[in-house]
Design a protein around this motif. Structure first.
Motif, short mmCIF file in Angstrom:
data_model
loop_
_atom_site.label_atom_id
_atom_site.label_comp_id
_atom_site.label_asym_id
_atom_site.label_seq_id
_atom_site.Cartn_x
_atom_site.Cartn_y
_atom_site.Cartn_z
N LEU A 1 0.90 -1.06 0.05
CA LEU A 1 -0.11 0.00 0.08
C LEU A 1 0.82 1.23 -0.06
O LEU A 1 0.54 2.31 -0.69
N ALA A 2 1.97 1.11 0.70
CA ALA A 2 2.80 2.37 1.04
C ALA A 2 3.63 2.71 -0.49
O ALA A 2 3.66 3.80 -0.91
N ARG A 3 3.82 1.63 -1.17
CA ARG A 3 4.59 1.77 -2.52
C ARG A 3 3.36 2.51 -3.59
O ARG A 3 3.91 3.22 -4.30
N GLY A 4 2.26 1.97 -3.47
CA GLY A 4 1.17 2.72 -4.19
C GLY A 4 1.31 4.16 -4.11
O GLY A 4 1.22 5.13 -4.89
N VAL A 5 1.09 4.61 -2.80
CA VAL A 5 1.06 5.98 -2.57
C VAL A 5 2.22 6.54 -2.88
O VAL A 5 2.24 7.84 -3.44
N THR A 6 3.48 6.02 -2.57
CA THR A 6 4.73 6.85 -3.08
C THR A 6 4.65 6.81 -4.46
O THR A 6 5.19 8.07 -5.15
N ILE A 7 4.42 6.00 -5.13
CA ILE A 7 4.33 5.98 -6.53
C ILE A 7 3.25 7.49 -7.02
O ILE A 7 3.66 8.11 -7.97
N ARG A 8 2.39 7.47 -6.59
CA ARG A 8 1.31 8.57 -6.78
C ARG A 8 1.93 9.83 -6.23
O ARG A 8 1.32 11.10 -6.66
N LEU A 9 2.82 9.84 -5.34
CA LEU A 9 3.56 11.17 -4.82
C LEU A 9 4.54 11.52 -5.64
O LEU A 9 5.42 12.37 -5.36
N GLY A 10 4.70 10.97 -6.81
CA GLY A 10 5.75 10.99 -7.88
C GLY A 10 7.04 10.04 -7.69
O GLY A 10 8.01 10.44 -8.32
N GLY A 11 6.94 9.12 -6.90
CA GLY A 11 8.19 8.09 -6.92
C GLY A 11 8.76 8.34 -5.64
O GLY A 11 9.92 7.27 -5.50
N VAL A 12 8.65 9.21 -4.94
CA VAL A 12 9.58 9.22 -3.86
C VAL A 12 8.67 9.97 -2.70
O VAL A 12 7.85 10.88 -2.84
N ALA A 13 8.91 9.64 -1.34
CA ALA A 13 8.05 10.16 -0.16
C ALA A 13 8.87 9.58 1.06
O ALA A 13 10.07 9.12 1.09
N HIS A 14 8.51 10.14 2.09
CA HIS A 14 9.25 9.94 3.29
C HIS A 14 8.21 9.39 4.23
O HIS A 14 6.96 9.81 4.44
N ILE A 15 8.67 8.56 5.24
CA ILE A 15 7.85 7.84 6.14
C ILE A 15 8.51 7.83 7.68
O ILE A 15 9.58 7.81 7.80
N ALA A 16 7.52 7.35 8.46
CA ALA A 16 7.84 7.00 9.69
C ALA A 16 7.03 5.83 10.19
O ALA A 16 5.56 5.58 9.86
N GLU A 17 7.79 4.52 10.56
CA GLU A 17 7.03 3.44 10.78
C GLU A 17 7.63 2.68 11.83
O GLU A 17 8.89 3.02 12.35
N TYR A 18 7.52 1.29 12.13
CA TYR A 18 7.98 0.57 13.07
C TYR A 18 8.20 1.32 14.64
O TYR A 18 9.44 1.00 15.23
#
Length: 364
Positions: free
Chosen positions: A175-192
């Protein structure tokens, strides 16, 4: 023991992170510049040894997600990972006591440092990959029982998303990969998000220190007119990454690279200087498999690092070019990354490779 990271440390740290990134993880030079500006504005960064983190502290790792090839065209401004952290804090109803890398290779060794400098947060000297891997479920955190969800994603225009797939880290990645692609191919995350006790149990320790050591060793060897690869092999013997093997020396003869489904995928080939032997490397963001004349010489999760022959400067998958003179080395990973549970998550089978894992030091 805690230590202070200053601007003077950044060139060595970036060089070492590029080596540990095994060709991927994003270009640490970009991250280095962002950390430099954050330090100049906010001051140096406290790096905490995992043993110094309180068991009940909240540690939220931060990172960049996407294809490394995209970052060259879509530079972050430094606010995105802070946005992701703040979004996850709000969702959890609790403020982070520290941040930490999810991987010690490439730009993702730098992203938590940007967050640490901007927010005055300490950064834990550990990570969840011990190198770089292309997918979010490929974490020692997840292998040993920490869930990646809920995770927060921050975009360059202030977009935020929270994803919660419970214990299903692989679906979280999808799911996060799909969102990242739609944000232009790169995004920033906080997880774990995890406790200090979980950091001590699941993280690969002292990997920021290791990156600094690797980068400094290469630089000092060159200054002393010594072989930097020999010096690096000596430096690694006293660490959990104790085995370094030279796999190949030659010239890059072909590179096939494409950005596909949010990853940089492809292969690279090289011929030996006398023309008698051929190397092939397969990569998905990071180098996964190295064969010489059809025989496996090193494979994931051990590190396959392509270095410029004369200087030992690391070469990332997005900067591989025809004609480069390279030395390819394999470096062993720590025991924490070689257990059956770990290999199920990020061993050869996780990438569809038709090979069983054999440690690089055992391959003839």
């Amino acid at each position: 023991m805690s230590w202070t990271l200053t601007e003077a440390d950044l060139p060595d740290l970036a060089r070492g992170a590029a080596v540990l990134g095994t060709g991927g993880g994003g270009d640490p030079y970009v991250g280095r510049l962002l950390v430099r500006e954050a330090i100049r504005e906010h001051g140096p960064i406290t790096i905490l040894d995992p043993s110094e983190v309180d068991d009940d502290a909240l540690v939220i790792p931060t990172a960049q997600m996407g294809a490394p090839t995209v970052v060259h065209e879509k530079l972050p401004n430094g606010a995105e990972p802070v946005l992701a952290l703040r979004t996850l804090e709000q969702h959890l109803g609790r403020t982070a006591d520290a941040t930490m890398p999810i991987e010690c290779g490439g730009i993702n060794s730098m992203i938590p440092l940007i967050v640490g400098a901007r927010l005055g947060l300490p950064v834990v000297d550990a990570d969840g990959m011990g190198r770089a891997f292309p997918e979010l479920q490929m974490e020692t955190f997840g292998v040993y029982g920490v869930t990646g969800s809920p995770m927060a994603i921050g975009g360059e225009r202030g977009e935020t998303t929270v994803i919660d797939t419970g214990a299903d880290n692989k679906r979280m990645e999808w799911l996060a990969r799909g969102v990242t692609i739609r944000l232009g191919g790169v995004a920033h995350i906080a997880e774990y998000a995890m406790s200090g006790a979980e950091v001590k149990r699941t993280a690969v320790p002292q990997t920021l220190s290791l990156a600094l050591t690797v980068g400094r060793t290469i630089r000092e060897a060159r200054s002393a007119n010594e072989d930097p690869i020999d010096r690096l092999a000596s430096a690694l013997r006293s660490t959990p990454y104790e085995h370094l093997r030279v796999l190949f020396r030659g010239k890059v003869s072909d590179v096939e690279r494409r950005t596909e489904a949010g990853f940089a995928r492809g292969r690279a080939a090289a011929v030996s200087f006398d023309g008698s032997s051929k190397l092939e490397i397969l990569f998905q963001n990071e180098n996964l498999l190295a064969t010489v004349d059809g025989s496996v010489r090193c494979l994931v999760p051990d590190l396959i690092c392509v270095l410029e022959s004369a200087t030992a400067e690391p070469i990332t998958t997005e900067t591989l070019r025809y004609g480069q003179r390279v030395t390819v080395v394999g470096i062993s990973t720590p025991p924490l990354m070689r257990t059956p549970e770990a290999l199920d998550t990020f061993g050869p089978g996780a990438f569809g490779l038709p090979h069983d894992f054999v440690p690089v030091e055992e391959i003839g």
